[in-house]
Design a protein around this motif. Sequence first.
Motif, PDB file in Angstrom:
ATOM      1  N   ASP A   1      36.859  34.095  40.361  1.00 39.65           N
ATOM      2  CA  ASP A   1      37.473  35.421  40.513  1.00 39.65           C
ATOM      3  C   ASP A   1      36.416  36.502  40.300  1.00 39.65           C
ATOM      4  O   ASP A   1      35.390  36.274  39.643  1.00 39.65           O
ATOM      5  CB  ASP A   1      38.608  35.604  39.513  1.00 39.65           C
ATOM      6  CG  ASP A   1      39.767  34.665  39.776  1.00 39.65           C
ATOM      7  OD1 ASP A   1      40.070  34.432  40.963  1.00 39.65           O
ATOM      8  OD2 ASP A   1      40.355  34.165  38.798  1.00 39.65           O
ATOM      9  N   GLU A   2      36.695  37.687  40.843  1.00 38.53           N
ATOM     10  CA  GLU A   2      35.704  38.752  40.760  1.00 38.53           C
ATOM     11  C   GLU A   2      36.338  40.089  40.351  1.00 38.53           C
ATOM     12  O   GLU A   2      37.502  40.371  40.660  1.00 38.53           O
ATOM     13  CB  GLU A   2      34.981  38.912  42.101  1.00 38.53           C
ATOM     14  CG  GLU A   2      34.156  37.682  42.449  1.00 38.53           C
ATOM     15  CD  GLU A   2      33.393  37.808  43.745  1.00 38.53           C
ATOM     16  OE1 GLU A   2      32.575  36.905  44.034  1.00 38.53           O
ATOM     17  OE2 GLU A   2      33.608  38.801  44.490  1.00 38.53           O
TER      18      GLU A   2
ATOM     19  N   LYS B   1      39.977  40.613  41.972  1.00 33.39           N
ATOM     20  CA  LYS B   1      41.255  40.792  41.291  1.00 33.39           C
ATOM     21  C   LYS B   1      41.520  42.246  40.912  1.00 33.39           C
ATOM     22  O   LYS B   1      42.659  42.684  40.917  1.00 33.39           O
ATOM     23  CB  LYS B   1      41.303  39.914  40.026  1.00 33.39           C
ATOM     24  CG  LYS B   1      41.445  38.434  40.315  1.00 33.39           C
ATOM     25  CD  LYS B   1      42.745  38.140  41.064  1.00 33.39           C
ATOM     26  CE  LYS B   1      42.998  36.670  41.253  1.00 33.39           C
ATOM     27  NZ  LYS B   1      43.422  35.996  40.014  1.00 33.39           N
ATOM     28  N   ILE B   2      40.455  42.978  40.570  1.00 34.18           N
ATOM     29  CA  ILE B   2      40.629  44.387  40.223  1.00 34.18           C
ATOM     30  C   ILE B   2      39.375  45.155  40.589  1.00 34.18           C
ATOM     31  O   ILE B   2      38.249  44.654  40.459  1.00 34.18           O
ATOM     32  CB  ILE B   2      40.968  44.578  38.721  1.00 34.18           C
ATOM     33  CG1 ILE B   2      41.308  46.045  38.448  1.00 34.18           C
ATOM     34  CG2 ILE B   2      39.862  44.063  37.820  1.00 34.18           C
ATOM     35  CD1 ILE B   2      41.998  46.293  37.117  1.00 34.18           C
ATOM     36  N   VAL B   3      39.584  46.387  41.071  1.00 38.75           N
ATOM     37  CA  VAL B   3      38.498  47.318  41.380  1.00 38.75           C
ATOM     38  C   VAL B   3      38.653  48.520  40.457  1.00 38.75           C
ATOM     39  O   VAL B   3      39.727  49.128  40.390  1.00 38.75           O
ATOM     40  CB  VAL B   3      38.547  47.779  42.847  1.00 38.75           C
ATOM     41  CG1 VAL B   3      37.447  48.802  43.126  1.00 38.75           C
ATOM     42  CG2 VAL B   3      38.433  46.575  43.791  1.00 38.75           C
TER      43      VAL B   3
ATOM     44  N   ILE C   1      40.376  52.156  47.789  1.00 34.81           N
ATOM     45  CA  ILE C   1      41.728  51.706  47.438  1.00 34.81           C
ATOM     46  C   ILE C   1      42.343  50.920  48.583  1.00 34.81           C
ATOM     47  O   ILE C   1      42.946  49.855  48.374  1.00 34.81           O
ATOM     48  CB  ILE C   1      42.605  52.922  47.073  1.00 34.81           C
ATOM     49  CG1 ILE C   1      42.087  53.591  45.795  1.00 34.81           C
ATOM     50  CG2 ILE C   1      44.066  52.512  46.898  1.00 34.81           C
ATOM     51  CD1 ILE C   1      42.663  54.971  45.541  1.00 34.81           C
ATOM     52  N   ALA C   2      42.190  51.433  49.796  1.00 35.41           N
ATOM     53  CA  ALA C   2      42.760  50.751  50.964  1.00 35.41           C
ATOM     54  C   ALA C   2      42.147  49.370  51.128  1.00 35.41           C
ATOM     55  O   ALA C   2      42.860  48.397  51.416  1.00 35.41           O
ATOM     56  CB  ALA C   2      42.534  51.595  52.215  1.00 35.41           C
ATOM     57  N   ARG C   3      40.833  49.255  50.952  1.00 36.19           N
ATOM     58  CA  ARG C   3      40.174  47.950  51.086  1.00 36.19           C
ATOM     59  C   ARG C   3      40.642  46.995  49.993  1.00 36.19           C
ATOM     60  O   ARG C   3      40.919  45.812  50.260  1.00 36.19           O
ATOM     61  CB  ARG C   3      38.654  48.131  51.012  1.00 36.19           C
ATOM     62  CG  ARG C   3      37.864  46.820  50.989  1.00 36.19           C
ATOM     63  CD  ARG C   3      38.162  45.951  52.182  1.00 36.19           C
ATOM     64  NE  ARG C   3      37.425  44.683  52.103  1.00 36.19           N
ATOM     65  CZ  ARG C   3      37.666  43.633  52.881  1.00 36.19           C
ATOM     66  NH1 ARG C   3      38.622  43.698  53.814  1.00 36.19           N
ATOM     67  NH2 ARG C   3      36.964  42.522  52.747  1.00 36.19           N
ATOM     68  N   ALA C   4      40.768  47.494  48.754  1.00 31.26           N
ATOM     69  CA  ALA C   4      41.218  46.640  47.657  1.00 31.26           C
ATOM     70  C   ALA C   4      42.612  46.095  47.928  1.00 31.26           C
ATOM     71  O   ALA C   4      42.879  44.899  47.759  1.00 31.26           O
ATOM     72  CB  ALA C   4      41.186  47.412  46.343  1.00 31.26           C
TER      73      ALA C   4
END
Length: 433
Positions: free
Chosen positions: A136-137, A188-190, A209-212
């Motif tokens: 996970d990243e 998993k989270i940005v 946000i859109a990419r995440a």
Amino acid sequence: MTSSLPVTDALTDAEIRGIRADFPILQTEVNGHPLVYLDSGATAQRPLAVLDVEREFLTTLNSAVHRGAHTLAAEATEVFEDARSTLAGFIGADDDELVWTSNATEAINLVAYAFSNASAGRGGAAAERFRLGEGDEIVTTEMEHHANLIPWQELAARTGATLRVIPLDDDGALRLDEAAHLITERTKIVAITHVSNVLGVINPVEQVIARAHEVGALVLLDACQSAPHLPIDVKQLEVDFAVLSGHKMLGPTGIGALYGRRELLEAMPPFLTGGSMITTVTTTEAEYLPPPQRFEAGTQRVSQAVALAAAIRYLDGVGMPRIAAHEAHLGARLVDGLTAIDGVRVLGASIELSRVGLASFDIPGIHSHDVGQFLDDRGIAVRVGHHCAQPLHRRLGVTASTRASTYLYSTDDEIDAFLDGVAATIDFFGVRS
């Protein structure tokens, strides 16, 4: 310089004079000079309306909230929850999506430790979406305040996840092309800042946000440098979490907040545990209240929350769009004025993005602490050092910088005094090229 801010009328000189009259500290002198306060990015000053509200609460309603059955406790609880509603409405959230914290740093750690606890098996099936492990990243950026970097470093170390960092270009702007590659199905989270506390630029977070969300990742927005200066709506931005700090937006120290989408807060295991956040406790286990109280263990920051609500009402009374327009004007004057001084390098000056009223600069041959001391002798308060953003400074090839940051009470005359002071600093140290 392009701008994505709405066109609106900035504050008039007469309005700014009226605002300044509400801030007693701005009428003082430092080292025999009128105070020129250009360190609002660190801590904003407080108007009388905020000071008076906190004092009134402490002298008429001071009591523990959510605990006592007596009249004073009931009234204090009502005022405390009204403060939650005020701040939630200010950022476009629902009341039960706003968690009180001591500051934004605690709010980020709250989310990071909730992920960590979920990764250790706490929270049951509902918390599985927060579980992290090898493969996970976590993604953040090279321009983050340490508060939005170190908690994720620690989370990666505890869980075996990998931390990825969106790099900057040579000017200091986010490499959005790299963001598209770094944010993948493993993310998993940005965690990203809305406004850089060093560069003052308003990041195009909508693209990140859109990419995440495209890959199913959650997003935490550091709004510490945006919520005080820009109108923001967390629902419109579609962020999953957002954090802010009261002392940067005319409020007291010791109070901050976490916004979290309701369904996420309901699924997250708590970070701090103890009294006030439980329903049932035995000697072997406990059941927790629903959010936001689930994340508010112990005695709360009641008078601070009430005072922060007064600060929000003050900002609303002036109008956030007009504050943003005023600061955009001051930010442009800072960058243009500093750039025109021979021997000054403004960090991020060439980035084609809108900015708040903040600029950081380096004078090769003069340490930022010497710049700050010289300006302080003239009554001009600025911030010096790495501003808790060492990776950003390292990327731009400097160890420290001097930062001037404005707010709704700052004036053109103060910018002029500051620019004159910077020019005089160079002359004094004899480093003008």
